[in-house]
Design a protein around this motif. Structure first.
Motif, PDB file in Angstrom:
ATOM      1  N   MET A  52      -1.478  71.345 -37.978  1.00 15.94           N
ATOM      2  CA  MET A  52      -0.291  70.981 -37.202  1.00 15.94           C
ATOM      3  C   MET A  52      -0.015  72.017 -36.110  1.00 15.94           C
ATOM      4  O   MET A  52       0.222  71.671 -34.949  1.00 15.94           O
ATOM      5  CB  MET A  52       0.920  70.880 -38.133  1.00 15.94           C
ATOM      6  N   VAL A  91       0.470  72.480 -31.657  1.00 20.09           N
ATOM      7  CA  VAL A  91       1.753  72.934 -31.121  1.00 20.09           C
ATOM      8  C   VAL A  91       1.609  74.171 -30.238  1.00 20.09           C
ATOM      9  O   VAL A  91       2.268  74.299 -29.208  1.00 20.09           O
ATOM     10  CB  VAL A  91       2.720  73.231 -32.308  1.00 20.09           C
ATOM     11  N   SER A 128       3.622  77.805 -45.321  1.00 26.24           N
ATOM     12  CA  SER A 128       3.042  77.637 -43.986  1.00 26.24           C
ATOM     13  C   SER A 128       3.956  76.692 -43.206  1.00 26.24           C
ATOM     14  O   SER A 128       4.643  75.862 -43.806  1.00 26.24           O
ATOM     15  CB  SER A 128       1.630  77.051 -44.069  1.00 26.24           C
ATOM     16  N   PRO A 129       3.984  76.822 -41.862  1.00 27.70           N
ATOM     17  CA  PRO A 129       4.855  75.929 -41.082  1.00 27.70           C
ATOM     18  C   PRO A 129       4.621  74.460 -41.415  1.00 27.70           C
ATOM     19  O   PRO A 129       5.564  73.672 -41.492  1.00 27.70           O
ATOM     20  CB  PRO A 129       4.471  76.234 -39.631  1.00 27.70           C
ATOM     21  N   GLN A 130       3.350  74.113 -41.663  1.00 27.86           N
ATOM     22  CA  GLN A 130       3.008  72.724 -41.975  1.00 27.86           C
ATOM     23  C   GLN A 130       3.633  72.283 -43.304  1.00 27.86           C
ATOM     24  O   GLN A 130       4.165  71.181 -43.410  1.00 27.86           O
ATOM     25  CB  GLN A 130       1.483  72.611 -42.068  1.00 27.86           C
ATOM     26  N   ILE A 169       7.479  71.882 -42.717  1.00 26.90           N
ATOM     27  CA  ILE A 169       7.834  70.643 -41.993  1.00 26.90           C
ATOM     28  C   ILE A 169       7.597  69.422 -42.880  1.00 26.90           C
ATOM     29  O   ILE A 169       8.387  68.477 -42.882  1.00 26.90           O
ATOM     30  CB  ILE A 169       7.027  70.533 -40.671  1.00 26.90           C
ATOM     31  N   SER A 208       9.853  74.418 -30.285  1.00 27.29           N
ATOM     32  CA  SER A 208       8.725  74.612 -31.206  1.00 27.29           C
ATOM     33  C   SER A 208       8.868  73.715 -32.426  1.00 27.29           C
ATOM     34  O   SER A 208       7.895  73.118 -32.896  1.00 27.29           O
ATOM     35  CB  SER A 208       8.662  76.063 -31.693  1.00 27.29           C
ATOM     36  N   MET A 239       6.443  70.658 -33.683  1.00 24.95           N
ATOM     37  CA  MET A 239       5.873  70.597 -35.033  1.00 24.95           C
ATOM     38  C   MET A 239       6.144  69.242 -35.684  1.00 24.95           C
ATOM     39  O   MET A 239       5.270  68.665 -36.321  1.00 24.95           O
ATOM     40  CB  MET A 239       6.441  71.733 -35.898  1.00 24.95           C
ATOM     41  N   ALA A 254       3.895  66.816 -34.016  1.00 25.29           N
ATOM     42  CA  ALA A 254       2.501  67.017 -34.436  1.00 25.29           C
ATOM     43  C   ALA A 254       2.265  66.406 -35.816  1.00 25.29           C
ATOM     44  O   ALA A 254       1.204  65.824 -36.072  1.00 25.29           O
ATOM     45  CB  ALA A 254       2.169  68.512 -34.448  1.00 25.29           C
ATOM     46  N   MET A 255       3.247  66.514 -36.701  1.00 30.39           N
ATOM     47  CA  MET A 255       3.098  65.871 -38.014  1.00 30.39           C
ATOM     48  C   MET A 255       3.111  64.345 -37.851  1.00 30.39           C
ATOM     49  O   MET A 255       2.423  63.642 -38.589  1.00 30.39           O
ATOM     50  CB  MET A 255       4.224  66.313 -38.958  1.00 30.39           C
ATOM     51  N   ASN A 300       9.627  86.103 -52.258  1.00 25.18           N
ATOM     52  CA  ASN A 300       8.912  85.917 -50.996  1.00 25.18           C
ATOM     53  C   ASN A 300       9.039  84.478 -50.505  1.00 25.18           C
ATOM     54  O   ASN A 300       8.437  84.104 -49.501  1.00 25.18           O
ATOM     55  CB  ASN A 300       7.433  86.278 -51.158  1.00 25.18           C
TER      56      ASN A 300
END
Lengths: 105, 511
Positions: A81, A85, B343-345, B348, B390, B394, B397-398, B466
């Motif tokens: 993804m 971006v 992870s950002p993915q 999201i 951003s 994202m 993009a998904m 974390n």
């Protein structure tokens, strides 16, 4: 600051020739600043790496060198993804420049 | 089960240039480590006057005098292209100047910890007497003030000074001799969070003609902690705010989850109303002094004004279904679970995609997403990019990965389903909620049918885990039907009759 301390400790423990740092920052400028910190020392002179040039090799997670060395499916699941971006050309150019200037290994 | 609606919203900013200098952690750390630094020297010349802060377009959007889309037609940096709007009051709230706010801190202090100088007290009382939301009783609570010599003596004993226009005008005393949780610095931070929360609450009530006695629960979701050495963070800001605004029939509690807390609070509030536990719940938060001028060094380096010069606050009312206000779908939430990954993915997917998939929706079925609405004028010069943009990329993009949109449609998706950011970088303040006021209009008078509000939080900063965190919730246009929980619909009546007939038949057979 905490990450600088961790990188310094890992490098002292394993040797600079055995440490490589992978970055995931979304902006080329931020990734470059972090990469410079672990290769040439903290440019802001604020953290444990101030004046400490470790010379570590630095790569961003979207660079082909990293992508080609990991499992395709996992890469697509974790980074696919962000690949769509981020400004890949800008990040690759920034990281290459830092590697060329400061990486010793 | 009933449905909860998003009834109304209030938003405030407080312009506090002296707090930037004396309480923002970027500045206090610099003063401790490098007291003669060029940055500290340059601070005063980079702080904006109140008039400039009022005319700043993102601030006018925050209080509702402009809509977010208006920002698209203003060239960035927005701080170089001020609006002609010179009104500190807006549709949703107001921008308060620093002297009035110090008066409000004094009003919010119920333990006589705040001391202000006599002539300053007098001028603030006069100014606040013209404020539409400050009562005579509250102005009396400011008192006559103290001699400056007394205040200077308290400051020399280690109590926190209060400044206005580069001069000491008061101080906040410590609330205990040795308890670090009640020292003057902590008391100042907490009183600022309380006073700015009170201001947001007052604006919510006044601007929307809310009957204060109808509010029965308050959830506070700022990032401060009040308590003493035996229960650091024991709370309860919410009840103290309810008391300050005279919400006599309300109780409340605090929810903490870093910047994601407002969305967790929204989900909780909607669920409390939908379940019938409470009828009218206010979610409220004041601002954080520590984050003032957080990116100041980068702003000064680029010769921009220090743009993080305002505290933020918001308050929203969640009520029973009125058949008109947008419905908060507490059954359509996104949550970042422990096993989700950071992870950002993964984030999201868990926050945006999972709730959509659960209801067979595409990313394009949400008219507007409100993500972390940080003002890019602040974040871009600091190398953090355009945060909302951003996030929209994202989400798009998904959408591409799921086949909802084609890759070439990504830029259009970002524009159509996104918004430019306008919120101050006060942690919990930008986290999805700045759009709620506009969402009420867009989902009632406007053409939208569905919005998603998203918040994220960096829990690892607390060093307990974390884990990353986040939550999302969908808000939809009200179809105009009010549920009657006592009514029996056709289907359930038929089912009940069928069950009774079956039981009767079984009994007859048994005989």
């Amino acid at each position: 600051m905490e990450n600088q301390k961790r990188i310094l400790e890992l490098t002292e423990k394993h040797g600079a020739e055995n440490v490589l740092v992978i970055f995931g920052a979304a902006e080329a400028e931020t990734a470059g600043l972090s990469a410079e910190t672990v290769s040439n020392g903290d440019p802001t002179f604020a953290g444990p790496l101030a004046g400490v040039a470790l010379g570590l090799p630095v790569y961003h997670a979207i660079e082909p060198e990293f992508k080609e060395s990991v499992d395709n499916d996992i890469y697509d699941e974790q980074v696919g993804m962000m690949e769509m971006v981020l400004d890949l050309d800008e990040i690759i150019s920034e990281m290459s420049s830092i590697r060329d200037q400061f990486s010793k290994f | 089960m009933s449905k909860a609606v998003l009834k109304s919203a209030g938003y405030v900013l407080v312009h506090v240039p002296e707090f930037v200098k004396h309480t923002g952690t970027t500045q206090t750390v610099e003063r401790a480590k490098n007291p003669d630094s060029d940055y500290l020297e340059a601070l005063d010349s980079h702080l904006r006057p109140f008039e400039e802060v009022v005319k700043y377009a993102p601030n006018q959007v925050y209080i509702g005098n402009m809509v977010p889309e208006d920002l698209r037609s203003i060239e960035m940096p927005w701080c170089n292209n001020l609006t002609d709007i010179n009104d500190r009051f807006g549709k949703f709230g107001e921008i308060m100047p620093e002297d009035e706010f110090i008066g409000l801190i004094k009003i919010s202090d119920v333990f006589d910890l705040v001391k202000i100088e006599k002539s300053f007290a007098s001028s603030v009382k006069e100014k606040l007497s013209n404020h539409p939301m400050i009562s005579e009783e509250e102005i009396c609570a400011i008192g006559d003030g103290d001699e400056i010599s007394e205040i200077e003596s308290l400051i020399s004993e280690g109590n926190e000074p209060l400044y206005f226009d580069k001069k000491i005008v008061g101080c906040v005393k410590k609330a205990h001799d040795i308890d670090v949780n009640l020292n003057s610095h902590v008391m100042l931070e907490n009183l600022v969070a309380k006073a700015s929360g009170v201001l947001a609450f007052k604006n919510l009530v006044k601007k929307n003609n809310i009957d204060i006695a109808s509010i029965d629960y308050v959830i506070e979701c700022s990032e401060e902690a009040c308590g003493d050495m035996n229960q650091r963070g024991g709370g309860n800001f919410a009840k103290s705010l309810a008391e300050s605004v005279n919400a006599v029939n309300a109780t409340g509690s605090d929810i903490r989850a870093f910047c994601a807390a407002p969305i967790h609070s929204l989900i909780n509030a909607a669920s409390l109303v939908a379940s019938g536990t409470y009828k009218n719940v206010v979610v409220v938060a004041g601002g954080a002094t520590a984050k003032l001028g957080m990116n100041g060094k980068d702003h000064v380096k680029k010769d921009l004004p220090i743009l993080e010069d305002t505290l933020g606050g918001f308050a929203v009312l969640i009520s029973e279904n009125d058949g008109f206000s947008p419905i908060i779908r507490n059954d359509l939430v996104g949550c970042h679970t422990v096993g989700a990954g950071s992870s950002p993915q993964a984030v999201i997917t868990s926050l945006i995609i999972a709730p959509l998939e659960k209801n067979n929706l595409k990313v394009t079925d949400v008219d507007k997403y409100s993500v972390e609405m940080q003002n890019p004028d602040i974040t871009k010069p600091a190398g953090a990019g355009d945060v909302p943009e951003s996030n929209y990329k994202m989400i798009g993009a998904m959408g591409v990965k799921r086949g909802d949109i084609d890759r070439k449609e990504l830029p259009a998706f970002v524009k159509k389903h996104g918004l430019p950011g306008w919120a101050p970088t006060q942690g919990h303040i930008p986290s999805g909620v700045p759009y709620l006021g506009f969402a009420i209009d867009d989902l009632t008078k406007g053409s939208y049918n569905r919005t998603m509000i998203v918040g994220k939080g960096s829990l690892f900063l607390g060093r307990m885990t974390n884990q990353f965190d986040g939550a999302s919730i969908i808000i939809e246009r009200n179809p105009g039907e009010i549920e009657d929980n006592n009514a029996v619909n056709d289907a359930s009546a038929k089912k009940l009759i069928a069950k009774l007939m079956k039981n009767l038949a079984e009994e007859l057979l048994a005989e």
